[in-house]
Design a protein around this motif. Structure first.
Motif, PDB file in Angstrom:
ATOM      1  N   VAL A  14      21.278  37.140  38.859  1.00 50.29           N
ATOM      2  CA  VAL A  14      22.635  37.668  38.888  1.00 50.29           C
ATOM      3  C   VAL A  14      22.567  39.188  38.918  1.00 50.29           C
ATOM      4  N   CYS A  15      23.632  39.795  39.373  1.00 50.82           N
ATOM      5  CA  CYS A  15      23.730  41.252  39.438  1.00 50.82           C
ATOM      6  C   CYS A  15      23.906  41.797  38.019  1.00 50.82           C
ATOM      7  N   CYS A  68      30.692  46.288  34.902  1.00 51.23           N
ATOM      8  CA  CYS A  68      30.998  46.181  36.328  1.00 51.23           C
ATOM      9  C   CYS A  68      30.526  47.449  37.037  1.00 51.23           C
ATOM     10  N   ARG A  89      19.709  43.523  41.212  1.00 51.56           N
ATOM     11  CA  ARG A  89      19.315  42.138  40.978  1.00 51.56           C
ATOM     12  C   ARG A  89      17.919  41.941  41.514  1.00 51.56           C
ATOM     13  N   CYS A 147      23.325  46.007  44.110  1.00 50.81           N
ATOM     14  CA  CYS A 147      24.474  45.126  44.200  1.00 50.81           C
ATOM     15  C   CYS A 147      25.652  45.790  43.500  1.00 50.81           C
ATOM     16  N   ILE A 190      29.336  44.796  41.232  1.00 49.70           N
ATOM     17  CA  ILE A 190      30.226  43.829  40.612  1.00 49.70           C
ATOM     18  C   ILE A 190      31.626  44.439  40.593  1.00 49.70           C
ATOM     19  N   GLU A 223      29.835  37.424  39.650  1.00 52.03           N
ATOM     20  CA  GLU A 223      29.741  37.364  41.102  1.00 52.03           C
ATOM     21  C   GLU A 223      30.620  36.265  41.700  1.00 52.03           C
ATOM     22  N   CYS A 224      31.542  35.718  40.884  1.00 54.80           N
ATOM     23  CA  CYS A 224      32.414  34.633  41.321  1.00 54.80           C
ATOM     24  C   CYS A 224      33.875  35.088  41.273  1.00 54.80           C
ATOM     25  N   LEU A 267      29.665  36.254  45.518  1.00 50.50           N
ATOM     26  CA  LEU A 267      28.807  37.341  45.992  1.00 50.50           C
ATOM     27  C   LEU A 267      27.349  36.930  45.931  1.00 50.50           C
ATOM     28  N   HIS A 268      26.563  37.375  46.888  1.00 52.68           N
ATOM     29  CA  HIS A 268      25.096  37.205  46.885  1.00 52.68           C
ATOM     30  C   HIS A 268      24.682  35.746  46.711  1.00 52.68           C
ATOM     31  N   ALA A 325      25.885  33.468  44.864  1.00 54.04           N
ATOM     32  CA  ALA A 325      25.868  33.119  43.447  1.00 54.04           C
ATOM     33  C   ALA A 325      26.213  31.653  43.262  1.00 54.04           C
ATOM     34  N   CYS A 340      28.387  29.352  41.653  1.00 62.27           N
ATOM     35  CA  CYS A 340      29.702  29.403  41.007  1.00 62.27           C
ATOM     36  C   CYS A 340      30.300  28.001  40.931  1.00 62.27           C
TER      37      CYS A 340
END
Length: 148
Positions: free
Chosen positions: A52-53, A60, A65, A83, A85, A96-97, A124-125, A127, A129
């Motif tokens: 995760v970032c 944030c 990552r 990355c 957030i 990241e969701c 994102l990336h 992830a 989720c």
């Protein structure tokens, strides 16, 4: 008359030469297609797996990552990537969701909470989720009926 026959012979010879050339070219092209193509070198490197970032400061903004992959012949098995957030996302479901939430439901008088559901809008990336999430919050001031 003799000149016409000579012209016909030259035309016929030129036509035959053209047919011969076309046949030779098509045979050459066919031979090229039949050659076995070079086999692509298969890599034993696995897909990148990303953490995760992690924000550089706070919860944030910009961060990094880590990525890892396996394979005996891989030149690179770990790497770090920048990355970001977004600061307006609900962090409790993973930074990241991003979810699209419905309106708040009615207040449950037993729990004094109201709830709403969110559907995954963007990850994102790549992830991992949840597809849907549910959140609750206190209803606020409850108005109890006054005894008369």
């Amino acid at each position: 008359m003799q000149q016409q026959q000579q012209q016909r012979r030259m035309f016929t010879a030129a036509l035959l030469a053209l047919v011969f050339i076309l046949a030779a070219v098509s045979t050459t092209e066919a031979g090229k297609k039949e050659k076995p193509e070079k086999k692509a070198k298969k890599s034993d490197c696995g897909e990148w797996q990303w953490s995760v970032c992690v924000p550089t400061s706070g919860d944030c903004g910009l961060g990094t990552r880590e990525g890892t992959r396996t394979g005996a012949e891989c030149k690179q098995t770990t790497k770090t990537q920048k990355c970001k957030i977004p600061c307006n996302w609900k962090k409790q479901f993973g930074a990241e969701c991003k979810y699209q939430f419905q309106a708040w439901g009615e207040c449950d008088l037993n729990t004094a909470l109201k709830t709403r559901t969110g559907n995954l809008k963007r990850a994102l990336h790549n992830a991992d989720c949840q597809k849907t999430v549910t959140i609750s919050k206190p209803c606020g001031k409850l108005t109890k009926p006054k005894p008369q």
